[in-house]
Write a protein that holds these residues in place. Sequence first.
Motif, PDB file in Angstrom:
ATOM      1  N   VAL A 120      -8.700   1.395   3.318  1.00  9.65           N
ATOM      2  CA  VAL A 120      -7.689   0.565   2.638  1.00  9.65           C
ATOM      3  C   VAL A 120      -8.017   0.479   1.146  1.00  9.65           C
ATOM      4  CG1 VAL A 120      -6.773  -1.793   2.435  1.00  9.65           C
ATOM      5  CG2 VAL A 120      -7.099  -0.779   4.687  1.00  9.65           C
ATOM      6  N   PHE A 121      -9.302   0.374   0.835  1.00  8.28           N
ATOM      7  CA  PHE A 121      -9.729   0.299  -0.571  1.00  8.28           C
ATOM      8  C   PHE A 121      -9.292   1.553  -1.328  1.00  8.28           C
ATOM      9  CE2 PHE A 121     -12.996   1.429  -3.744  1.00  8.28           C
ATOM     10  CZ  PHE A 121     -12.805   0.382  -4.622  1.00  8.28           C
ATOM     11  N   ALA A 122      -9.519   2.712  -0.709  1.00  9.94           N
ATOM     12  CA  ALA A 122      -9.153   3.978  -1.365  1.00  9.94           C
ATOM     13  C   ALA A 122      -7.648   4.053  -1.608  1.00  9.94           C
ATOM     14  CB  ALA A 122      -9.615   5.155  -0.505  1.00  9.94           C
ATOM     15  N   PHE A 123      -6.873   3.686  -0.593  1.00  5.76           N
ATOM     16  CA  PHE A 123      -5.416   3.710  -0.745  1.00  5.76           C
ATOM     17  C   PHE A 123      -4.971   2.730  -1.834  1.00  5.76           C
ATOM     18  CE2 PHE A 123      -5.291   6.036   3.212  1.00  5.76           C
ATOM     19  CZ  PHE A 123      -4.137   6.784   3.108  1.00  5.76           C
ATOM     20  N   SER A 124      -5.650   1.593  -1.898  1.00  2.00           N
ATOM     21  CA  SER A 124      -5.262   0.562  -2.867  1.00  2.00           C
ATOM     22  C   SER A 124      -5.454   1.050  -4.297  1.00  2.00           C
ATOM     23  CB  SER A 124      -6.098  -0.709  -2.673  1.00  2.00           C
ATOM     24  OG  SER A 124      -5.965  -1.176  -1.374  1.00  2.00           O
ATOM     25  N   VAL A 125      -6.641   1.541  -4.595  1.00  2.00           N
ATOM     26  CA  VAL A 125      -6.908   1.883  -6.005  1.00  2.00           C
ATOM     27  C   VAL A 125      -6.127   3.127  -6.432  1.00  2.00           C
ATOM     28  CG1 VAL A 125      -9.127   0.730  -6.245  1.00  2.00           C
ATOM     29  CG2 VAL A 125      -9.090   3.051  -5.421  1.00  2.00           C
ATOM     30  N   LEU A 126      -6.025   4.107  -5.539  1.00  2.00           N
ATOM     31  CA  LEU A 126      -5.277   5.298  -5.936  1.00  2.00           C
ATOM     32  C   LEU A 126      -3.775   5.017  -5.975  1.00  2.00           C
ATOM     33  CD1 LEU A 126      -7.252   8.187  -4.207  1.00  2.00           C
ATOM     34  CD2 LEU A 126      -7.417   7.322  -6.523  1.00  2.00           C
ATOM     35  N   GLY A 127      -3.329   4.137  -5.094  1.00  2.00           N
ATOM     36  CA  GLY A 127      -1.921   3.726  -5.129  1.00  2.00           C
ATOM     37  C   GLY A 127      -1.600   2.993  -6.415  1.00  2.00           C
ATOM     38  N   ALA A 128      -2.496   2.103  -6.827  1.00  2.00           N
ATOM     39  CA  ALA A 128      -2.289   1.365  -8.079  1.00  2.00           C
ATOM     40  C   ALA A 128      -2.251   2.328  -9.267  1.00  2.00           C
ATOM     41  CB  ALA A 128      -3.401   0.337  -8.265  1.00  2.00           C
ATOM     42  N   TYR A 129      -3.075   3.353  -9.206  1.00  2.00           N
ATOM     43  CA  TYR A 129      -3.160   4.316 -10.313  1.00  2.00           C
ATOM     44  C   TYR A 129      -1.904   5.186 -10.418  1.00  2.00           C
ATOM     45  CZ  TYR A 129      -4.562   8.411 -12.994  1.00  2.00           C
ATOM     46  OH  TYR A 129      -4.597   9.420 -13.918  1.00  2.00           O
ATOM     47  N   SER A 130      -1.342   5.515  -9.250  1.00  2.00           N
ATOM     48  CA  SER A 130      -0.330   6.578  -9.220  1.00  2.00           C
ATOM     49  C   SER A 130       0.976   6.229  -9.926  1.00  2.00           C
ATOM     50  CB  SER A 130      -0.033   6.956  -7.772  1.00  2.00           C
ATOM     51  OG  SER A 130       0.527   5.850  -7.118  1.00  2.00           O
ATOM     52  N   LEU A 131       1.328   4.956 -10.030  1.00  2.00           N
ATOM     53  CA  LEU A 131       2.630   4.608 -10.611  1.00  2.00           C
ATOM     54  C   LEU A 131       2.748   5.087 -12.055  1.00  2.00           C
ATOM     55  CD1 LEU A 131       5.367   3.072 -10.499  1.00  2.00           C
ATOM     56  CD2 LEU A 131       4.139   1.099 -11.374  1.00  2.00           C
ATOM     57  N   ALA A 132       1.841   4.612 -12.909  1.00  2.00           N
ATOM     58  CA  ALA A 132       1.920   4.983 -14.324  1.00  2.00           C
ATOM     59  C   ALA A 132       0.817   5.962 -14.705  1.00  2.00           C
ATOM     60  CB  ALA A 132       1.820   3.721 -15.180  1.00  2.00           C
ATOM     61  N   LEU A 181       0.820  -1.216   0.000  1.00  5.01           N
ATOM     62  CA  LEU A 181       0.000   0.000   0.000  1.00  5.01           C
ATOM     63  C   LEU A 181       0.853   1.266   0.000  1.00  5.01           C
ATOM     64  CD1 LEU A 181      -2.866  -0.827   2.536  1.00  5.01           C
ATOM     65  CD2 LEU A 181      -3.102  -0.408   0.102  1.00  5.01           C
ATOM     66  N   LEU A 182       1.982   1.195   0.707  1.00  6.35           N
ATOM     67  CA  LEU A 182       2.818   2.403   0.826  1.00  6.35           C
ATOM     68  C   LEU A 182       3.778   2.595  -0.341  1.00  6.35           C
ATOM     69  CD1 LEU A 182       3.685   2.681   4.609  1.00  6.35           C
ATOM     70  CD2 LEU A 182       2.267   4.182   3.256  1.00  6.35           C
ATOM     71  N   LEU A 183       4.037   1.513  -1.074  1.00 11.50           N
ATOM     72  CA  LEU A 183       5.006   1.597  -2.178  1.00 11.50           C
ATOM     73  C   LEU A 183       4.731   2.760  -3.141  1.00 11.50           C
ATOM     74  CD1 LEU A 183       7.421   0.489  -3.720  1.00 11.50           C
ATOM     75  CD2 LEU A 183       5.984  -1.336  -4.607  1.00 11.50           C
ATOM     76  N   PRO A 184       3.482   2.939  -3.600  1.00  7.63           N
ATOM     77  CA  PRO A 184       3.249   4.056  -4.534  1.00  7.63           C
ATOM     78  C   PRO A 184       3.561   5.424  -3.928  1.00  7.63           C
ATOM     79  CG  PRO A 184       1.375   2.562  -4.499  1.00  7.63           C
ATOM     80  CD  PRO A 184       2.262   2.163  -3.377  1.00  7.63           C
ATOM     81  N   PHE A 185       3.420   5.541  -2.616  1.00  7.17           N
ATOM     82  CA  PHE A 185       3.668   6.836  -1.968  1.00  7.17           C
ATOM     83  C   PHE A 185       5.165   7.141  -1.842  1.00  7.17           C
ATOM     84  CE2 PHE A 185      -0.505   5.509  -0.754  1.00  7.17           C
ATOM     85  CZ  PHE A 185      -1.253   6.665  -0.854  1.00  7.17           C
ATOM     86  N   THR A 186       5.996   6.137  -2.113  1.00 10.50           N
ATOM     87  CA  THR A 186       7.438   6.368  -2.002  1.00 10.50           C
ATOM     88  C   THR A 186       8.044   6.796  -3.338  1.00 10.50           C
ATOM     89  OG1 THR A 186       8.020   4.092  -2.555  1.00 10.50           O
ATOM     90  CG2 THR A 186       7.592   4.552  -0.235  1.00 10.50           C
TER      91      THR A 186
END
Lengths: 179, 499
Positions: free
Chosen positions: B394-406, B46-51
Amino acid sequence: MSTSTESGRAAETPPGAEAETLTPEERGWGDYVVPAVVFVFCGVVSGISLTLEEALPIMVGDSMQPRVFPIFLMALIAVLNVALIVQILGRPLPRRLWEPRQTWVSALLLGVFYLLTEYVDIILALIAVMFTLCLVWGERRLWVAALVAVGTTVAIFFSFDLLLEVRFPRGLFTDWYYG
Amino acid sequence: MIEQAVSAMASVFTDPYLLMLILVTTIGGVIIGALPGLGATTGAALLLPFTLTMDPVAAITVLTTIYVSATFAGSITAILINTPGTAAAAATCLDGFPLAQRGEAGRALGIAVVASTIGGIFSVIVLAIGAPLLARVAYEFRPPEYFALTVFGLSMLASISEGGSVKNLMGGLFGVWLATIGADATTGVERFMFGNYELYQGLNFIPVLVGMFALSELLVQSTRLNQIMEQISMKAVKLPSMADYKKIWKTVLRSCGIGTFIGILPAEGATVASMIGYSEAKRWSKTPEEFGKGAVEGVAGAEAANNAATGGAMVPTMVLGIPGSGTTAVILVGLLVHGLRPGPHLFTEQIDKVYSIFGAMLVANIMFFALGLFAAKLFARVTLVPRGILWPIVFAFSVLGAYSLAQSMIDVYIALAFGVIGYLFRRFGFAIAPVAIGLILGEMVETNLQNSLKMFDGQWWQIPLQPLAAFFLILAVLGISQPYIFSALKRRKDKKQGS
């Protein structure tokens, strides 16, 4: 004093112990679906692999065509699947109960989220789905559900937008926000 | 080189930004670890995209700190509510909860904190000394050796604790197949893309990991909404007494060794380490009959081993690019995303960054010791957060985290799809960590096989004729067969005892 459970789902009984005493009515056949699905999956992937383009021999050299490796993997999975069937036959499992209502609704909400992001807006979709999830998962107070849905989404949206400079796809809300 | 390494490690202690980051992340990690269902792997995913916007050292520090602190924090709920916050704390329940029932929750948590800290620090020291030594050996590796090594890594999936060995291997191979989606690295031939050019470079790891770990857990948690947990009250965490130290020191040392060794083995992780640490503590105990009824050695054995596995698991991850556990699979993705390609060269070209990361792990172990000692009671209260509030977040963090990479919606859809796939896997007794590990190793397996075939003019049988490759392939065969060997030996022993 202790943890007590009354899950709506079937207890995950370890295979083996009571299997020999199960009557045919008590035996679960759901586990046989897994090997069947795996065989179908292996067949479909292998079939698709066979239709893959062939690379020029000069590029491949003495190595293998791109289709070979996936087929090799599927063959290995199929062999393991046979071992799995043997295991299941040796240790029949008790019947599994269906998932509780909340699980079906939660899974359905994932689908609804997909549709809303595709046709409405990702931020509005998130608010709607989070709000519904809160209620489905037992939150009785509407204002708490609304606060969680709107508060979390807005906080994450602005932290992504301002700190991480992430741009969200166009939709009803983002069109208005980005102008 | 040694000077450079030591000064890089020491620099963490004097860097206020990193210290603050470690403190905040340790608090986050302890909360994540204390919440049943949200373990180190889910937390790191979950935190990976935020890094992504952080510099590499800070980013990996966040992930490794989550790893060590969440691994410890699983013991808080294991002891207080008999529900392990993480799978690695399952063995801690066996004696931790009976101790709490006897009114000794503070003592049990004190022992868990001390044992976890010693285990964690021991493993970081082994990591700092052992990793560069292994890196020197890894310089000799060519494609056949790397291919054999990855096969060995996959074979070890057979013995990870969740799921059966056959199911784990199937999951691992499924993960390897997922890695074939996209354009073939050598020839550029498109595979399983179905005209979707966003998949040209393959599946992004982050959405798959977010889906498999976080969203599937959401669905799993939805089956447990009726679970009622009652928390045992506790006054304060107590440091072990001298009598306790006398009783546990041998167990802690043994578990440090066991945990670190198990952690170093590819794909094995803290869960296996804690189980073995616990059973060895029982085997060597003078009072094995007390185990399961509140033996302090049981808590110490499991906790020292699971935290010792964290540093151990980082060894193959950083030196060979082979994840030592599910969480290190996520950390490996973090390393790749931040341009730190794991391998022996990392230890010569980026030694200061590598040792700063090790230093940060050391500091994280010290910080969770302090937090565990003084604030465990407070952290235990996070378990009271209703699921109906926690999991939508957790759901919100998951989907936005998945989106943020690319910044691509396809990644969100991939995360959603893998949430359902992950749930189905778990529903039918398949562990999901093997899929993640297979996905990460997939490209390495295929590319090294292709390169080996080119090296030997297509003569594949030359691969096992290379001494080092043969060694790893033999280990792979043993890895696959060892669950069967052990169960056969156990059956034989039981039969003997029965007769």
